[in-house]
Design a protein around this motif. Sequence first.
Motif, PDB file in Angstrom:
ATOM      1  N   VAL A 128       0.842  -1.206   0.000  1.00  0.00           N
ATOM      2  CA  VAL A 128       0.000   0.000   0.000  1.00  0.00           C
ATOM      3  C   VAL A 128       0.878   1.257   0.000  1.00  0.00           C
ATOM      4  CG1 VAL A 128      -1.659   1.314   1.361  1.00  0.00           C
ATOM      5  CG2 VAL A 128      -1.966  -1.130   1.048  1.00  0.00           C
TER       6      VAL A 128
ATOM      7  N   LEU B 176       3.904   1.552  -1.286  1.00  0.00           N
ATOM      8  CA  LEU B 176       4.460   1.691  -2.641  1.00  0.00           C
ATOM      9  C   LEU B 176       3.422   2.259  -3.596  1.00  0.00           C
ATOM     10  CD1 LEU B 176       6.413  -1.688  -3.044  1.00  0.00           C
ATOM     11  CD2 LEU B 176       7.385   0.583  -2.774  1.00  0.00           C
ATOM     12  N   ILE B 177       2.198   1.703  -3.527  1.00  0.00           N
ATOM     13  CA  ILE B 177       1.133   2.121  -4.446  1.00  0.00           C
ATOM     14  C   ILE B 177       0.779   3.592  -4.198  1.00  0.00           C
ATOM     15  CG2 ILE B 177      -1.312   1.798  -5.009  1.00  0.00           C
ATOM     16  CD1 ILE B 177      -0.888  -1.203  -4.527  1.00  0.00           C
TER      17      ILE B 177
ATOM     18  N   ASP C  52       3.319   6.171  -5.398  1.00  0.00           N
ATOM     19  CA  ASP C  52       3.263   6.385  -6.841  1.00  0.00           C
ATOM     20  C   ASP C  52       1.990   7.102  -7.252  1.00  0.00           C
ATOM     21  OD1 ASP C  52       5.700   5.605  -7.590  1.00  0.00           O
ATOM     22  OD2 ASP C  52       5.133   3.774  -8.621  1.00  0.00           O
TER      23      ASP C  52
ATOM     24  N   TYR D 224       6.563   3.935 -12.904  1.00  0.00           N
ATOM     25  CA  TYR D 224       5.801   3.729 -11.665  1.00  0.00           C
ATOM     26  C   TYR D 224       6.058   2.332 -11.128  1.00  0.00           C
ATOM     27  CZ  TYR D 224       3.787   8.090 -13.063  1.00  0.00           C
ATOM     28  OH  TYR D 224       3.632   9.396 -13.429  1.00  0.00           O
ATOM     29  N   TYR D 225       7.311   2.128 -10.731  1.00  0.00           N
ATOM     30  CA  TYR D 225       7.750   0.827 -10.243  1.00  0.00           C
ATOM     31  C   TYR D 225       6.959   0.411  -9.002  1.00  0.00           C
ATOM     32  CZ  TYR D 225      10.863  -2.481  -7.931  1.00  0.00           C
ATOM     33  OH  TYR D 225      11.377  -3.572  -7.298  1.00  0.00           O
ATOM     34  N   GLY D 226       6.783   1.361  -8.064  1.00  0.00           N
ATOM     35  CA  GLY D 226       6.098   1.050  -6.812  1.00  0.00           C
ATOM     36  C   GLY D 226       4.665   0.610  -7.046  1.00  0.00           C
ATOM     37  N   LEU D 227       3.987   1.288  -7.930  1.00  0.00           N
ATOM     38  CA  LEU D 227       2.588   0.966  -8.217  1.00  0.00           C
ATOM     39  C   LEU D 227       2.466  -0.464  -8.727  1.00  0.00           C
ATOM     40  CD1 LEU D 227      -0.265   2.170  -8.375  1.00  0.00           C
ATOM     41  CD2 LEU D 227       0.242   2.850 -10.713  1.00  0.00           C
ATOM     42  N   ALA D 228       3.313  -0.797  -9.715  1.00  0.00           N
ATOM     43  CA  ALA D 228       3.256  -2.138 -10.299  1.00  0.00           C
ATOM     44  C   ALA D 228       3.642  -3.188  -9.259  1.00  0.00           C
ATOM     45  CB  ALA D 228       4.187  -2.208 -11.507  1.00  0.00           C
ATOM     46  N   LEU D 229       4.740  -2.938  -8.549  1.00  0.00           N
ATOM     47  CA  LEU D 229       5.210  -3.909  -7.556  1.00  0.00           C
ATOM     48  C   LEU D 229       4.171  -4.096  -6.454  1.00  0.00           C
ATOM     49  CD1 LEU D 229       7.627  -5.668  -6.898  1.00  0.00           C
ATOM     50  CD2 LEU D 229       8.495  -3.852  -5.457  1.00  0.00           C
ATOM     51  N   GLY D 230       3.578  -2.970  -6.008  1.00  0.00           N
ATOM     52  CA  GLY D 230       2.574  -3.044  -4.944  1.00  0.00           C
ATOM     53  C   GLY D 230       1.397  -3.910  -5.345  1.00  0.00           C
ATOM     54  N   ILE D 231       0.929  -3.742  -6.573  1.00  0.00           N
ATOM     55  CA  ILE D 231      -0.220  -4.534  -7.026  1.00  0.00           C
ATOM     56  C   ILE D 231       0.155  -6.010  -7.109  1.00  0.00           C
ATOM     57  CG2 ILE D 231      -1.732  -4.945  -9.013  1.00  0.00           C
ATOM     58  CD1 ILE D 231      -1.648  -1.858  -9.447  1.00  0.00           C
TER      59      ILE D 231
ATOM     60  N   LEU E 200       0.220  -7.440  -3.604  1.00  0.00           N
ATOM     61  CA  LEU E 200      -1.131  -7.668  -3.083  1.00  0.00           C
ATOM     62  C   LEU E 200      -1.731  -8.917  -3.711  1.00  0.00           C
ATOM     63  CD1 LEU E 200      -2.798  -4.154  -2.799  1.00  0.00           C
ATOM     64  CD2 LEU E 200      -1.861  -5.601  -1.006  1.00  0.00           C
TER      65      LEU E 200
END
Lengths: 300, 319
Positions: free
Chosen positions: A113, A115-116, A119, B282-289, B292
């Motif tokens: 969460v 990280l998401i 971004d 957007y590394y964090g967005l992809a990694l976060g998903i 999860l």
Amino acid sequence: MDLDALLGCVTSSSCLVTQTTSGLIVGMLLFMVAAGLTLIFGVLKIVNFAHGTFYMLGAYIAYSAFMFTGSYVLGVLAGGLGMAIFGVIFERVLISRVYGANVLMQLLICYAVVLICDDLVKIVWGPDFYAMGMPPAFQVPPLFIAGGVVPPFYIMLIVVALAIGGALSLLLGLTRIGKIIRAAAHNPNMVSALGINTTLLYSLVFAVGGMLAGLAGGLAAPVRSLTPGMGFSILIESFIVTVIGGMGSIGGALIAAVVLGLIRSFGTIGFPLFTEGLMYIAMIIILVFKPSGLFGKEIV
Amino acid sequence: MGRIFRDIAIGILAIAVLAAVPHLIPGKAFQDFVIRCSSMALFATSLNLLVGYTGLSSFGHGLFFGLGTYSFALLMQRTGISLPMAFIATLLINAVTAVAVGAICIRLRLIYFAFVTLAMQMLMHSIIISWVGLTGGDQGLQGGIPRRVVAGIDLGNQYNLYIFAAVVLVIGLLIMRHIVNTSFGTSLRMIRDNEARASFLGIVVWRVKLTVFVLSAVFASVGGIVMSLFVSGAYPELINWPISGDAIFAIVMGGVGSFLGPTVGTMILLLLNDVVTRQTEYYGLALGIIILAFALGLRRGLLDFITERLGGRPAGGIS
């Protein structure tokens, strides 16, 4: 290490006042974030590693609401309310699935969460630093107390944070819902057996925790630069606060937050490169001698 | 004994295959990947000795990885000793540090253990950042690693370093595998499952915990040495908190209940890292998903999931 500078500051009343107030506002912001963290841990036994993100989102929402409405009060309230809603969604959609799971699984979900959200903030607000600036009502000359410079905004921030902390203590100590929350922290199964909807209660606790972090973010916005990732350092520091104060203890969080804020503000003078190291040392020493923290219950 | 010979045979086979691959696939990318993998997999597997086998959730294991890189790089730069001596000295430094840190940490429970280990790591990070004269502060230790030729083999050469990393990884994994299969390993699992019972059965819990803490620190520092050779120095990022986060990520993704879980998790992490950073900013967005999806979809590590699907024994550790 610059002990002469530190000694010089402690013996000069103007420097002493300036550093103490700046330490106090750091402490108050930390207290509000840590109070939510410790409340959530006390009741749900969940360590919310995404709590710094609540703070960051609260600050950004407050910034946008302030720019839109021009009212700082509405901005801070929007930050608090937004994070209360976000807290409930976060609890229902993600955290409720890992109750009772290993702490590493909880850590991983919160990490995702973080990280998401970092971004998403970059996408919505852009990667640059934002400075909200002082709200118009506080663009007045600073007060001079014993030669030290004290902006009125700092005093407002300290008073508001203490008022919120006081209201939280009254809520937990005197009201019926406070009793239920304290009972659930002690024995959730019994509370549930007595016919109280604990699912709703857990969401409420997350809402309160989120709101505190959101309000802190909104209050911090004029004196901190807004940047994606700003949640991390306050997360680590509020963990130190909750651990030193004793997890689950709001009063402990207040005292630990003030101590940490003062260590920070005076540490930057005496040990500019080692300020963070001082905080970790404080935490290690306290845990070695009192593993449950200053005001924690023996085994949590 | 059969198991040991089988494991050694698999290890030798793995090294042989890895030694052949660069002759088939030219280019440095694969070799780089294997060297980084070897370093991180040793580190993650050593953390799993604590997390998966003993039930000690450390958030600050990166302390020993980072201390490994710094002590090795410093020994090579500041003293005249040979590379093998510096290797051994690094392990000793880490073992001594781990005894001191472990003695403080292991008596704390669960979440407190996690936080104090993290605080210990961040304290070491602060010391390294502020001791500019020795460590170069936040610029890191630059200037490279001298005297890389060992027994006629130049570890400055990419292919040689690649083989070295693969061999170190296989030997490290074999030793850790052997450790968890001994009666000491059984004690670890018993402490994880029921500490009070283990204590009643005569296991001196603190001694076993401290021993495994020191052992895991030593293996983490081996990963650090490989990393130090790869980056030719040591940098504060290698001892900062995300390095511990990466290792936790790797073991939870790969599976704490399987010995090779952390190694598989490391490969997933590094592959994701390489692929995602190439595709999107957007590394964090992809990694976060992706995290999860793993965490909520599988609810366990990949290798544990596969083992269970194949009808193997239920995985221990995280539940």
